[in-house]
Design a protein around this motif. Structure first.
Motif, PDB file in Angstrom:
ATOM      1  N   VAL A  18     -10.316  21.467  -7.280  1.00 15.00           N
ATOM      2  CA  VAL A  18     -10.159  20.023  -7.443  1.00 15.00           C
ATOM      3  C   VAL A  18     -11.004  19.276  -6.405  1.00 15.00           C
ATOM      4  O   VAL A  18     -11.604  18.239  -6.703  1.00 15.00           O
ATOM      5  N   LEU A  19     -11.050  19.818  -5.187  1.00 15.63           N
ATOM      6  CA  LEU A  19     -11.878  19.208  -4.146  1.00 15.63           C
ATOM      7  C   LEU A  19     -13.354  19.236  -4.544  1.00 15.63           C
ATOM      8  O   LEU A  19     -14.070  18.239  -4.385  1.00 15.63           O
ATOM      9  N   LEU A  20     -13.807  20.369  -5.094  1.00 11.19           N
ATOM     10  CA  LEU A  20     -15.198  20.463  -5.554  1.00 11.19           C
ATOM     11  C   LEU A  20     -15.462  19.461  -6.674  1.00 11.19           C
ATOM     12  O   LEU A  20     -16.519  18.813  -6.700  1.00 11.19           O
ATOM     13  N   TRP A  21     -14.509  19.327  -7.605  1.00 12.72           N
ATOM     14  CA  TRP A  21     -14.675  18.349  -8.688  1.00 12.72           C
ATOM     15  C   TRP A  21     -14.728  16.928  -8.134  1.00 12.72           C
ATOM     16  O   TRP A  21     -15.374  16.054  -8.717  1.00 12.72           O
ATOM     17  N   GLY A  22     -14.054  16.703  -7.011  1.00 11.97           N
ATOM     18  CA  GLY A  22     -14.078  15.381  -6.398  1.00 11.97           C
ATOM     19  C   GLY A  22     -15.465  14.967  -5.948  1.00 11.97           C
ATOM     20  O   GLY A  22     -15.762  13.765  -5.839  1.00 11.97           O
ATOM     21  N   PHE A  23     -16.346  15.949  -5.705  1.00 10.41           N
ATOM     22  CA  PHE A  23     -17.708  15.641  -5.265  1.00 10.41           C
ATOM     23  C   PHE A  23     -18.640  15.280  -6.429  1.00 10.41           C
ATOM     24  O   PHE A  23     -19.761  14.828  -6.200  1.00 10.41           O
ATOM     25  N   THR A  24     -18.201  15.507  -7.684  1.00 10.24           N
ATOM     26  CA  THR A  24     -19.096  15.241  -8.817  1.00 10.24           C
ATOM     27  C   THR A  24     -19.478  13.765  -8.898  1.00 10.24           C
ATOM     28  O   THR A  24     -20.614  13.438  -9.243  1.00 10.24           O
ATOM     29  N   ALA A  25     -18.525  12.889  -8.599  1.00  7.40           N
ATOM     30  CA  ALA A  25     -18.827  11.454  -8.637  1.00  7.40           C
ATOM     31  C   ALA A  25     -19.813  11.076  -7.536  1.00  7.40           C
ATOM     32  O   ALA A  25     -20.711  10.246  -7.754  1.00  7.40           O
ATOM     33  N   ILE A  26     -19.653  11.689  -6.357  1.00  5.09           N
ATOM     34  CA  ILE A  26     -20.545  11.386  -5.239  1.00  5.09           C
ATOM     35  C   ILE A  26     -21.968  11.834  -5.568  1.00  5.09           C
ATOM     36  O   ILE A  26     -22.933  11.096  -5.352  1.00  5.09           O
ATOM     37  N   LEU A  27     -22.087  13.050  -6.106  1.00  2.00           N
ATOM     38  CA  LEU A  27     -23.407  13.557  -6.481  1.00  2.00           C
ATOM     39  C   LEU A  27     -24.028  12.702  -7.594  1.00  2.00           C
ATOM     40  O   LEU A  27     -25.236  12.461  -7.600  1.00  2.00           O
ATOM     41  N   GLY A  28     -23.183  12.254  -8.525  1.00  4.86           N
ATOM     42  CA  GLY A  28     -23.675  11.380  -9.581  1.00  4.86           C
ATOM     43  C   GLY A  28     -24.238  10.081  -9.039  1.00  4.86           C
ATOM     44  O   GLY A  28     -25.187   9.518  -9.604  1.00  4.86           O
ATOM     45  N   LYS A  29     -23.662   9.603  -7.961  1.00  6.01           N
ATOM     46  CA  LYS A  29     -24.156   8.384  -7.323  1.00  6.01           C
ATOM     47  C   LYS A  29     -25.465   8.634  -6.577  1.00  6.01           C
ATOM     48  O   LYS A  29     -26.370   7.794  -6.575  1.00  6.01           O
TER      49      LYS A  29
END
Length: 291
Positions: A18-29
């Motif tokens: 879940v923590l790794l998935w939390g970074f998907t939005a940051i990387l998308g930005k």
């Protein structure tokens, strides 16, 4: 809290996912590609990696055409979800987009009964009504220029409920890796035919991290974890994804400077409903087992 070693390991494993998935939005930005190209590269890189997995091809050989078409259709829904998710990030910011994603489980309470034929639960509908003030506060707590991003983010959240319900219905008919390969490979192929944008070295590095570290790795780890922990524990862990993402966005991207206290109050109301939902479901399950 889980008791056995396997359960404890799975518990922390799912939280790591879940923590790794939390970074998907940051990387998308951080990735400068437009949303469509970003989605195509994300799905394409995962599909290429899975193409070198013998288990995928063994499963594909015995799958009927009907299931292949179904998984390809689910992949189209996932692609549109990611496309709208990253569009919401580009139009608003990462915090706003992941806050909209928190509505996914509320949408599922309405969508799943419609798609499976089971009756709606009154408590789930009440929770759906409960989040309305949270959404109103969320919209009022951001600059007006972000409102389109919120609308697209809410639609993206609705799509998560649709494909999650379909995945739940068809996940037992094939290996998860094969399902993912079918879904991702088709969209990546058609996407590359229409949106072939070559990223620079920085974007490509971030895309590899997004595809392999934040997509494929947590996918595999979560499958192993699900063998040892309950659906209730899993749902509570998944509900932490927007919390992790908002905290990461605030610390890394300094997005708290763009948002108001009213926004965070609205998010808190939404998250409260999201966390209450699996607790109510757990209580109902225990009561039905004692009857």
């Amino acid at each position: 809290m889980p008791h056995s070693h396997a359960e404890r390991r799975a518990f922390w494993q799912i939280h790591f996912c879940v923590l790794l998935w939390g970074f998907t939005a940051i990387l998308g930005k951080l990735i400068t590609l437009p949303a469509q190209a970003l989605v195509v590269w994300r799905m394409g890189l995962v599909a290429i990696f899975l193409a070198f997995t013998p288990k995928v091809w063994r499963s594909l050989r015995i799958l009927p055409t009907r299931l292949i078409l179904i998984y390809a259709g689910i992949g189209m829904i996932v692609a549109v979800h990611w496309l709208t998710f990253y569009a919401a990030i580009k139009l608003a910011n990462a915090s706003v987009a992941v806050s909209c994603m928190a509505l996914g489980s509320i949408f599922a309470a309405v969508v799943e009964p419609l798609m499976t034929g089971r009756k709606h639960e009154i408590s789930e509908l009440i929770l759906g009504i409960m989040v309305v003030p949270g959404v109103v506060l969320l919209v009022g707590g951001v600059p007006s220029g972000m409102h389109l991003g919120i609308a697209i983010g809410i639609f993206s959240s609705f799509l998560t409920a649709v494909f999650a319900t379909l995945n739940k219905r068809y996940v037992h008919h094939a290996e998860p890796e094969s399902m993912t390969f079918i879904a991702f490979a088709g969209i990546a192929y058609f996407g590359f035919n229409n949106t072939l944008i070559l990223p620079d070295l920085r974007d490509f590095t971030l895309l590899v991290i997004l595809a392999l570290v934040c997509t494929l790795l947590p996918f595999i780890l979560s499958l192993h974890a699900l063998r040892h922990i309950s659906a209730f524990a899993t749902q509570l862990a998944l509900n932490m994804e927007p919390v992790y993402a908002i905290v990461i966005a605030a610390l890394w991207l300094k997005e708290y400077q763009e948002l108001t206290t009213q926004f965070y109050l609205g998010v808190s109301i939404i998250l409260l409903a999201v966390f209450i939902q699996p607790i109510i479901q757990s209580v109902k399950t225990k009561r039905s087992l004692t009857k």
